[in-house]
Design a protein around this motif. Structure first.
Motif, PDB file in Angstrom:
ATOM      1  N   TYR A  90       0.864  -1.187   0.000  1.00  0.00           N
ATOM      2  CA  TYR A  90       0.000   0.000   0.000  1.00  0.00           C
ATOM      3  C   TYR A  90       0.894   1.228   0.000  1.00  0.00           C
ATOM      4  O   TYR A  90       2.120   1.119   0.050  1.00  0.00           O
ATOM      5  N   ASP A  91       0.304   2.417  -0.142  1.00  0.00           N
ATOM      6  CA  ASP A  91       1.092   3.650  -0.176  1.00  0.00           C
ATOM      7  C   ASP A  91       1.942   3.751   1.080  1.00  0.00           C
ATOM      8  O   ASP A  91       1.448   3.567   2.209  1.00  0.00           O
ATOM      9  N   CYS A  92       3.219   4.077   0.895  1.00  0.00           N
ATOM     10  CA  CYS A  92       4.128   4.058   2.037  1.00  0.00           C
ATOM     11  C   CYS A  92       5.403   4.810   1.679  1.00  0.00           C
ATOM     12  O   CYS A  92       5.555   5.353   0.585  1.00  0.00           O
ATOM     13  N   LEU A  93       6.334   4.823   2.633  1.00  0.00           N
ATOM     14  CA  LEU A  93       7.689   5.337   2.445  1.00  0.00           C
ATOM     15  C   LEU A  93       8.652   4.169   2.563  1.00  0.00           C
ATOM     16  O   LEU A  93       8.525   3.338   3.472  1.00  0.00           O
ATOM     17  N   ASP A  94       9.633   4.105   1.636  1.00  0.00           N
ATOM     18  CA  ASP A  94      10.593   3.015   1.728  1.00  0.00           C
ATOM     19  C   ASP A  94      11.696   3.372   2.717  1.00  0.00           C
ATOM     20  O   ASP A  94      11.635   4.390   3.423  1.00  0.00           O
ATOM     21  N   TYR A  95      12.758   2.550   2.745  1.00  0.00           N
ATOM     22  CA  TYR A  95      13.803   2.751   3.751  1.00  0.00           C
ATOM     23  C   TYR A  95      14.623   4.017   3.490  1.00  0.00           C
ATOM     24  O   TYR A  95      15.347   4.488   4.366  1.00  0.00           O
ATOM     25  N   GLU A  96      14.509   4.577   2.288  1.00  0.00           N
ATOM     26  CA  GLU A  96      15.171   5.841   1.967  1.00  0.00           C
ATOM     27  C   GLU A  96      14.205   7.022   2.035  1.00  0.00           C
ATOM     28  O   GLU A  96      14.528   8.100   1.561  1.00  0.00           O
ATOM     29  N   ASP A  97      13.009   6.778   2.607  1.00  0.00           N
ATOM     30  CA  ASP A  97      11.960   7.798   2.754  1.00  0.00           C
ATOM     31  C   ASP A  97      11.478   8.320   1.404  1.00  0.00           C
ATOM     32  O   ASP A  97      11.107   9.488   1.258  1.00  0.00           O
ATOM     33  N   ILE A  98      11.476   7.445   0.406  1.00  0.00           N
ATOM     34  CA  ILE A  98      10.912   7.778  -0.898  1.00  0.00           C
ATOM     35  C   ILE A  98       9.474   7.266  -0.943  1.00  0.00           C
ATOM     36  O   ILE A  98       9.198   6.127  -0.550  1.00  0.00           O
ATOM     37  N   GLU A  99       8.551   8.106  -1.407  1.00  0.00           N
ATOM     38  CA  GLU A  99       7.148   7.720  -1.467  1.00  0.00           C
ATOM     39  C   GLU A  99       6.940   6.628  -2.514  1.00  0.00           C
ATOM     40  O   GLU A  99       7.424   6.716  -3.631  1.00  0.00           O
ATOM     41  N   ARG A 100       6.201   5.598  -2.126  1.00  0.00           N
ATOM     42  CA  ARG A 100       5.872   4.500  -3.026  1.00  0.00           C
ATOM     43  C   ARG A 100       4.360   4.312  -3.040  1.00  0.00           C
ATOM     44  O   ARG A 100       3.708   4.384  -1.999  1.00  0.00           O
ATOM     45  N   LYS A 101       3.825   4.057  -4.235  1.00  0.00           N
ATOM     46  CA  LYS A 101       2.404   3.818  -4.387  1.00  0.00           C
ATOM     47  C   LYS A 101       2.116   2.324  -4.296  1.00  0.00           C
ATOM     48  O   LYS A 101       2.979   1.483  -4.555  1.00  0.00           O
ATOM     49  N   ALA A 102       0.885   1.985  -3.931  1.00  0.00           N
ATOM     50  CA  ALA A 102       0.491   0.584  -3.829  1.00  0.00           C
ATOM     51  C   ALA A 102       0.711  -0.125  -5.165  1.00  0.00           C
ATOM     52  O   ALA A 102       0.287   0.367  -6.208  1.00  0.00           O
ATOM     53  N   GLY A 103       1.399  -1.259  -5.122  1.00  0.00           N
ATOM     54  CA  GLY A 103       1.695  -2.009  -6.337  1.00  0.00           C
ATOM     55  C   GLY A 103       2.979  -1.610  -7.025  1.00  0.00           C
ATOM     56  O   GLY A 103       3.432  -2.303  -7.942  1.00  0.00           O
ATOM     57  N   GLU A 104       3.595  -0.502  -6.610  1.00  0.00           N
ATOM     58  CA  GLU A 104       4.836  -0.054  -7.241  1.00  0.00           C
ATOM     59  C   GLU A 104       5.984  -0.990  -6.862  1.00  0.00           C
ATOM     60  O   GLU A 104       6.054  -1.494  -5.745  1.00  0.00           O
ATOM     61  N   GLU A 105       6.884  -1.198  -7.804  1.00  0.00           N
ATOM     62  CA  GLU A 105       8.055  -2.032  -7.563  1.00  0.00           C
ATOM     63  C   GLU A 105       9.316  -1.196  -7.670  1.00  0.00           C
ATOM     64  O   GLU A 105       9.364  -0.224  -8.420  1.00  0.00           O
ATOM     65  N   TRP A 106      10.345  -1.586  -6.919  1.00  0.00           N
ATOM     66  CA  TRP A 106      11.628  -0.892  -6.968  1.00  0.00           C
ATOM     67  C   TRP A 106      12.731  -1.856  -6.527  1.00  0.00           C
ATOM     68  O   TRP A 106      12.465  -2.931  -6.005  1.00  0.00           O
TER      69      TRP A 106
END
Length: 382
Positions: free
Chosen positions: A153-169
């Motif tokens: 779900y929408d969140c912040l990753d370990y580098e505090d970058i915004e991620r949308k639900a379903g997004e991959e990185w």
């Protein structure tokens, strides 16, 4: 020991039963627990109704930890056996979900549907209303590996970058990486090791900035070579199309590349050709095609070739050749046939005076040379 005298109006329907004993570092789950109320001295005792029956929380559960032996009141039922408290080891965590609004063991309020991680090393004390979904284990990574993650779900990753639900990185991390509660591990990516004779053909699925700080447009293709990096981990927006082998030309070879890549514009020059002479090694960029691979023409002093231009171009001597132009190239030496010209025929010397370094390839030129010699002899000698 207590003696209980049964009255004539009483009927024994159960018991006597042993009291429940919960040892240290254990717990037990009780269904339909009795409602407890505080007394004046601060202790708690069961709540009774007007019929002198204990009041139960029907359909609820209560977790009781190590304490003095206690009885089960009428209506209370043990849910399973006595269980040991779970230990969470280093580089592990429990993913927990709240089934209702509650306060967890640490005193933090949780809302129904909330998920969080209980990170080890620690001892997990369960609370009624929360369930353990799974155990999350850290992934040991080195500097060459990559970890593909997907956001639940929408969140912040370990580098505090915004991620949308379903997004991959891709996570590039050295050490033990413990995925967060909102991160789902897709796969561990093993890098492509690039050798001097191998390149990677890559295509962008959408516009993004790659690891080399280059903007890549959706659908664009390019090569990654050892000059860029020794090991390559594709981004989530990059697709590996193929592995490209290097082309090697020796000193006697040449080739023609159709639609050559222009590094200045970053595009292929469609409809054009480029001559590449050896010795040389190179990779074919996406969109380039090897039109011709041949050896150079070796000419001795007694040999030559006649050529005809098919299109306008400037030859190696800087002379402009127009369509239909014909000329002869004489030896000795190596000759690379230019793009836009064809070899009409090979010619050999007709007459040569080797001590003087004179070579004649045409009978007409021989006749003219003999005439000039005769005239010179007449005026000088006679």
């Amino acid at each position: 020991m207590t003696v209980y005298y049964i009255l004539l109006t009483d009927i024994v329907i159960l018991g006597p039963e042993k009291m429940v004993i919960v040892p240290p570092r254990h717990y037990v789950v009780v269904n339909n627990p009795v409602v407890m109320q505080p007394t004046e001295n601060g202790e708690k005792q069961p709540l009774f109704d007007e019929n002198n029956q204990v009041v139960l929380k029907h359909g609820d559960q209560e977790i009781r930890y190590s304490q003095d032996p206690f009885p089960l009141y009428p209506g209370e039922v043990l849910d399973g056996n006595i269980r040991a408290i779970q230990l969470v080891f280093p580089n592990q965590a429990l993913r927990i979900e709240a089934q209702r609004d509650l306060v967890d063991y640490s005193g933090e309020k949780r809302r129904a549907g909330d998920q969080w991680l209980f990170i080890g090393p620690n001892t997990y004390h369960p609370v009624s209303g929360e369930i353990v979904l799974d155990t999350v284990r850290a992934i040991i990574m080195d500097e060459s590996n990559g970890l593909k993650l997907r956001a639940r779900y929408d969140c912040l990753d370990y580098e505090d970058i915004e991620r949308k639900a379903g997004e991959e990185w891709i996570v590039r991390y050295e050490g033990a990486y413990l995925p967060k509660v909102h991160e789902e591990v897709v796969e561990v990516i093993t890098p492509e090791i690039l050798e001097h004779d191998l390149a990677i053909h890559v295509r962008a699925s959408q516009t993004f900035i790659d690891e080399f700080d280059q903007e890549r447009k959706a659908g664009s293709e390019w090569l990654v070579t050892r000059e860029d990096t020794e090991s390559f981990i594709p981004n989530v927006h990059e697709t590996i199309i193929s592995r490209v082998k290097i082309n090697i030309l020796n000193s006697k070879q040449y080739c023609v590349i159709r639609d050559p890549y222009d590094p200045d514009s970053g595009k292929n020059l469609l409809g054009t050709n480029m001559l590449v002479k050896g010795p040389k090694s190179f990779f074919l960029h996406p969109g380039e095609y090897l039109e011709l691979l041949d050896n150079s023409i070796v000419l001795t002093a007694k040999q030559g070739i006649e050529l005809c231009a098919n299109e306008q171009f400037v030859d190696s001597l800087g002379k402009t050749r127009r369509p239909g132009d014909k000329w002869i190239v004489y030896g000795p030496g190596d000759y690379w046939k230019p793009i836009g010209a064809e070899v009409l025929r090979h010619i050999n010397v007709f007459l040569y005076v080797e001590p003087l370094g004179l070579y004649f390839f045409s009978p007409l030129k021989v006749s003219i040379a003999l005439l000039l010699i005769a005239i010179l002899f007449y005026y000088v000698v006679l």
